[in-house]
Design an enzyme around this catalytic site. Structure first.
Site, short mmCIF file in Angstrom:
data_model
loop_
_atom_site.label_atom_id
_atom_site.label_comp_id
_atom_site.label_asym_id
_atom_site.label_seq_id
_atom_site.Cartn_x
_atom_site.Cartn_y
_atom_site.Cartn_z
N GLU A 7 37.44 49.66 -4.85
CA GLU A 7 38.70 49.89 -4.15
C GLU A 7 39.05 51.37 -4.17
OE1 GLU A 7 42.07 47.59 -5.54
OE2 GLU A 7 42.96 47.65 -3.55
N GLU A 30 42.25 37.80 -10.32
CA GLU A 30 41.63 38.66 -9.30
C GLU A 30 40.85 39.75 -10.03
OE1 GLU A 30 44.30 40.34 -6.29
OE2 GLU A 30 43.16 42.21 -6.29
#
Ligand SMILES: *[C@@H]1O[C@H](CO)[C@@H](O)[C@H](O)[C@H]1NC(C)=O
Ligand SMILES: *[C@@H]1O[C@H](CO)[C@@H](O)[C@H](O)[C@H]1NC(C)=O
Ligand SMILES: *[C@@H]1O[C@H](CO)[C@@H](O)[C@H](O)[C@H]1NC(C)=O
Ligand SMILES: *[C@@H]1O[C@H](CO)[C@@H](O)[C@H](O)[C@H]1NC(C)=O
Ligand SMILES: *[C@@H]1O[C@H](CO)[C@@H](O)[C@H](O)[C@H]1NC(C)=O
Length: 385
Positions: A143, A138
């Site tokens: 974020e 990932e």
């Protein structure tokens, strides 16, 4: 003829030594949402108090749409009055690309606005979804949570992948072990990379490269976007060699990218509260609300003005393939979008390369790429006469 060929081989060689990426796919405008699947289930991965709508509901509730400027909007519901109860969910969106992109990919993500506010937890990231998380790898590109003012980047992998010491990057390394729960994190140092500051600066662009040499993430605010990205169209190639230091670097010396990263799907989502934004101590570190509660002070109630800023506005996302890439036939498709992508490849690369079987070793790869590019050059050359 011999001189021509020598010249062609020479120019082909030059092509291979620059960090050149060829256009593969664009998500933009009226067709933006065609290339994505909607989650259609509650948040069962980070336990936020949201239901991610399926496509029909997302469209009818206008949580995904293309605005009058032609940009894709992805947002949290700010029109429903959510009542308190034993289980509380607000509607939101999680999108995953139908296609997955292998090692040798560059992704450009342009946003004018991204979601922010207390309880809000947006992200733009990639996921190797063929295996159970995190076995396919990932890459977290964008974020943040609550009232943070800087973006945070990370990799999540199986044990054995690390950020190697002294990477050339402008961000701050916060964790180097990529298999720990929180991943190997790099904190962005550039201001305006998240939240209200990002929106006020007119947004910005992230570029993410993952190939044999490592994983690299660049960020620029609107005013600092490199010329070759500013002037690019959906059919331009991009050379990454002029961009300078990335914000986050994960050189292959610390992590074998082929080993830890399956083909990656792109994901855009907005969750609320949950296992990061909603942890009481973390929540109260940037949010000071009456009940000191992520859900009670935000999720419950009318949704506006609390979630008026909880939206992405995205002019485009472009995906590129390394010009020497091994991705025969383009990205490995996980679903029906595959033929579109292969078609795109065919318009930018000679058929000789796109129909090659998957090759195993680096040196064989390069030989085949040279063959493909030489064929292209020769075709172009001959057609000019
Ligand atoms: C392929 O191209 C990428 C990006 O341009 C570069 O980082 C990588 O080293 C190249 N790999 C080979 C085998 O030439
Ligand atoms: C979440 O729910 C979906 C839909 O039921 C399911 O396919 C998926 O496996 C679940 N994910 C996790 C991590 O439990
Ligand atoms: C918020 O969501 C979590 C995860 O689904 C759930 O455990 C919790 O009960 C929810 N909170 C409320 C007040 O509904
Ligand atoms: C990295 O994290 C893993 C847990 O996934 C742990 O087993 C390992 O010991 C850690 N390695 C180092 C060098 O800290
Ligand atoms: C909801 O948010 C949008 C922007 O995302 C805003 O235009 C609208 O005024 C907000 N409030 C309501 C009640 O729709």
């Amino acid at each position: 003829m011999r001189t021509w060929l020598a010249a062609l081989l020479c120019s082909t060689h030059t092509l291979l030594t620059v960090a050149q990426f060829l256009p593969l796919r664009e998500y933009a405008g009226q067709s933006f949402f065609d290339g994505w699947d909607y989650y259609g289930f509650y948040d069962n991965t980070t336990w936020g108090n949201v239901t991610y709508l399926d496509q029909p509901d997302a469209v009818s509730q206008r949580l995904t749409y293309v605005n009058s400027a032609g940009n894709a909007v992805v947002k949290v519901d700010n029109t429903t009055n959510v009542a308190d109860g034993p289980l509380v969910y607000r509607n939101s969106i999680r999108l995953t690309t139908k296609d997955a992109y292998g090692v040798g990919t560059l992704v450009i993500f342009d946003a004018l606005h991204m979601p922010y506010g207390c309880s809000v937890w947006p992200s733009f990231w990639t996921l190797g979804s063929l295996k159970k998380w995190p076995h396919g790898g990932e890459i977290d590109i964008v974020e943040g949570i609550n009232m943070m003012d800087r973006n945070q980047m990370a990799l999540h992998t199986d044990p054995g992948c690390f950020q190697s010491p002294n990477p050339v990057q402008s961000g701050d390394t916060l964790e180097t072990n990529c298999s720990l729960d929180r991943g190997c994190i790099v904190g962005e140092n550039k201001p305006n990379s998240y939240g209200p500051g990002f929106a006020q600066a007119g947004g910005g662009v992230w570029a993410t490269q993952w190939d044999d040499t490592g994983v690299f993430i660049w960020f620029w605010g609107r005013a600092d976007i490199p010329d070759n990205i500013k002037s690019a169209t959906s059919t331009s190639s991009l050379d990454v060699s002029t961009w300078g230091q990335p914000s986050a670097s994960y050189p292959a010396a610390g992590c074998n990218i082929e080993q830890f990263f399956d083909p990656q799907q792109l994901v855009i989502l907005i969750t609320l509260c949950g296992v990061w934004a909603g942890i009481p101590d973390i929540y109260s570190s940037t949010c000071h609300t009456p009940k000191n509660s992520c859900y009670a002070d935000n999720i419950i109630g009318p949704g506006s003005p609390t979630y008026d800023e909880a939206y992405f506005e995205i002019p485009y996302i472009r995906v590129y393939q390394a010009s020497n890439s091994t991705q025969s036939g383009g990205p490995s498709a996980t679903q029906s979008g595959a033929s579109t992508v292969v078609q795109t490849v065919l318009t930018t690369l000679p058929a000789a390369q796109t129909t090659l079987p998957t090759l195993a070793s680096g040196s064989t790869r390069v030989t085949y790429s040279i063959t493909g590019l030489t064929l292209l050059s020769m075709l172009l050359f001959w057609s000019a006469f």
